[in-house]
Structure formats: structure tokens, C-alpha cells
Enzyme design. Structure first.
Site, PDB file in Angstrom:
ATOM      1  CB  CYS A   1      -0.966  -0.022   1.201  1.00 34.34           C
ATOM      2  SG  CYS A   1      -0.115  -0.094   2.832  1.00 34.34           S
TER       3      CYS A   1
ATOM      4  CB  CYS B   1      -3.944   1.507   7.032  1.00 35.25           C
ATOM      5  SG  CYS B   1      -3.463   2.934   8.041  1.00 35.25           S
ATOM      6  NE  ARG B   2      -4.551   1.410   1.904  1.00 36.15           N
ATOM      7  CZ  ARG B   2      -4.363   2.206   0.725  1.00 36.15           C
ATOM      8  NH1 ARG B   2      -5.200   2.074  -0.221  1.00 36.15           N
ATOM      9  NH2 ARG B   2      -3.297   3.094   0.787  1.00 36.15           N
ATOM     10  CB  SER B   3       0.186  -3.724   2.880  1.00 34.98           C
ATOM     11  OG  SER B   3       0.949  -2.694   3.640  1.00 34.98           O
TER      12      SER B   3
ATOM     13  CG  ASP C   1      -5.369   5.635   2.390  1.00 31.66           C
ATOM     14  OD1 ASP C   1      -5.423   5.167   3.642  1.00 31.66           O
ATOM     15  OD2 ASP C   1      -4.298   6.456   2.209  1.00 31.66           O
TER      16      ASP C   1
HETATM   17  P1  4NP Z   1      -1.794   2.909   3.926  1.00 31.22           P
HETATM   18  O1  4NP Z   1      -2.394   4.213   4.822  1.00 31.22           O
HETATM   19  O2  4NP Z   1      -1.269   3.006   2.786  1.00 31.22           O
HETATM   20  O3  4NP Z   1      -3.090   1.884   4.056  1.00 31.22           O
HETATM   21  O4  4NP Z   1      -0.563   2.326   5.026  1.00 31.22           O
HETATM   22  C1  4NP Z   1      -1.585   5.230   4.620  1.00 31.22           C
HETATM   23  C2  4NP Z   1      -0.707   5.423   5.911  1.00 31.22           C
HETATM   24  C3  4NP Z   1      -0.243   6.574   5.984  1.00 31.22           C
HETATM   25  C4  4NP Z   1      -0.287   7.802   4.858  1.00 31.22           C
HETATM   26  C5  4NP Z   1      -1.066   7.378   3.688  1.00 31.22           C
HETATM   27  C6  4NP Z   1      -2.062   6.177   3.670  1.00 31.22           C
HETATM   28  N1  4NP Z   1       0.504   8.579   5.101  1.00 31.22           N
HETATM   29  O5  4NP Z   1       0.325   9.582   4.173  1.00 31.22           O
HETATM   30  O6  4NP Z   1       1.348   8.858   5.970  1.00 31.22           O
END
Ligand code: 4NP
Length: 171
Positions: free
Chosen positions: A24, A29-31, A139
Site C-alpha cells: 500500500c 494500514c491496508r497492507s 485508504d
Molecule cells: P496505508 O495508509 O497506505 O494503507 O498504510 C496510509 C498510511 C499513511 C499515509 C497514507 C496512507 N501517510 O500519508 O502517511
């Protein structure tokens, strides 16, 4: 089957233990939730698979998952608090059999990091779920806690569909 059909170099024998990398943006979060969901589904099926996750960005390298993701995985009996963020690397395309992105932006970033000489089959996760082609795992980072239960449902459906592919190709 929607994985890239282009033959790639260095393919491993199909019967070996497959290696899966979920990707991700931030890897908090997602991965990590997708990683947890496949660990659980594979354990239930008694199927051995190596699973990791990574982010295309370096924002959270070395960090634990988001507390909301830790809490969501805990509901399903999986402890992900020791997971640590890492960034997607060109060598991942040589070391993993399957690389699964969560949304189109991830897919574009994955393509940018792909050195083009690896063996990994690359796909967007929900593309492999029957009836879900083209859907993204949204997201949840900017949202509320309940966004994470929607994320879990999506990544769990993806993990189960992927397990079917793995059983077909490596079982
Ligand atoms: P992920 O979510 O890609 O599912 O881990 C996010 C976590 C952090 C950020 C963006 C998306 N960020 O901009 O820090």
C-alpha cells in the site's frame, strides 16, 4: 486470472512455497491487514506461504502499524503490533512470486519501482476477487475507526481469493 501474463525471468518451480508481498502507500494500514488476513486464511487451510508487506513511500519505515489497524486485526485473533513498516524495493520483484497493490495509485507507484527483470506476478488485490474487478481497497488512514472494519472485509476477501490462486498454482 488477471495477473500479468507476460513471462518474466527466473520463475521458480510452481510447487515451491510461494512468496507474497502486499503493498500500500504507508505500510501501516491496508497492507499489514492484508498480510494478517492471508496469514489467517492460509493457517486455516494448512497451506504454507511466506507473506510480507511494504509501502511504496518511506513515510513510516520502521514504525508499527496504525493503532486502528492493530485493533482491527486483534478482533480476528491476529497480533500485528510487532510488524514494522518497510519500503518496496526493486529486489522485491525478484524475491516474491506475487505482489498485490491496494489501489490504482499504489499500482502506478509499484510500476515505477519495478525494475522489469523480476519474476513477480503483479495485480491489484480486488481484481482477483470474483465480481470485484476494478475495485480499490480504499485508504482508511484519514477516516474513522469503522473504516478499518470495511478495510478488513476487503482485504480478507482478497486474501481468500488469493489463497485459491495459490492452492491452484502451488498446492
Ligand atoms: P496505508 O495508509 O497506505 O494503507 O498504510 C496510509 C498510511 C499513511 C499515509 C497514507 C496512507 N501517510 O500519508 O502517511
Amino acid at each position: 486470472m488477471t495477473f500479468r501474463a507476460v513471462p518474466r525471468n527466473g520463475c521458480r518451480p510452481d510447487m515451491s512455497k510461494p512468496r507474497v508481498l502486499f503493498v500500500c502507500l504507508g505500510n501501516i494500514c491496508r497492507s499489514p491487514l492484508a498480510e494478517a488476513a492471508l496469514r489467517r486464511a492460509a493457517a486455516e487451510a494448512g497451506f504454507e506461504v511466506d507473506i510480507e508487506s511494504a509501502g511504496t513511500a518511506d513515510y513510516h519505515v520502521g514504525e508499527a502499524p496504525d493503532p486502528r489497524a492493530i485493533e482491527e486485526a486483534r478482533k480476528y485473533g491476529i497480533d500485528i503490533k510487532e510488524y514494522r513498516g518497510r519500503q518496496l524495493r526493486p529486489q522485491d520483484f525478484r524475491e516474491f512470486d506475487y505482489i498485490l497493490g491496494m489501489d490504482r495509485s499504489n499500482m502506478a507507484n509499484i510500476a515505477r519501482i519495478d525494475p522489469g527483470d523480476g519474476m513477480a506476478k503483479v495485480a491489484m488485490l480486488l481484481d482477483i476477487v470474483p465480481g470485484q474487478k476494478g475495485r480499490e481497497v480504499a485508504d482508511p488512514w484519514f477516516g474513522e475507526l469503522d473504516g478499518f472494519s470495511a478495510t478488513w472485509k476487503e482485504v480478507d476477501a482478497g486474501a481468500r481469493a488469493l489463497l485459491e490462486v495459490l492452492l491452484e498454482e502451488h498446492g
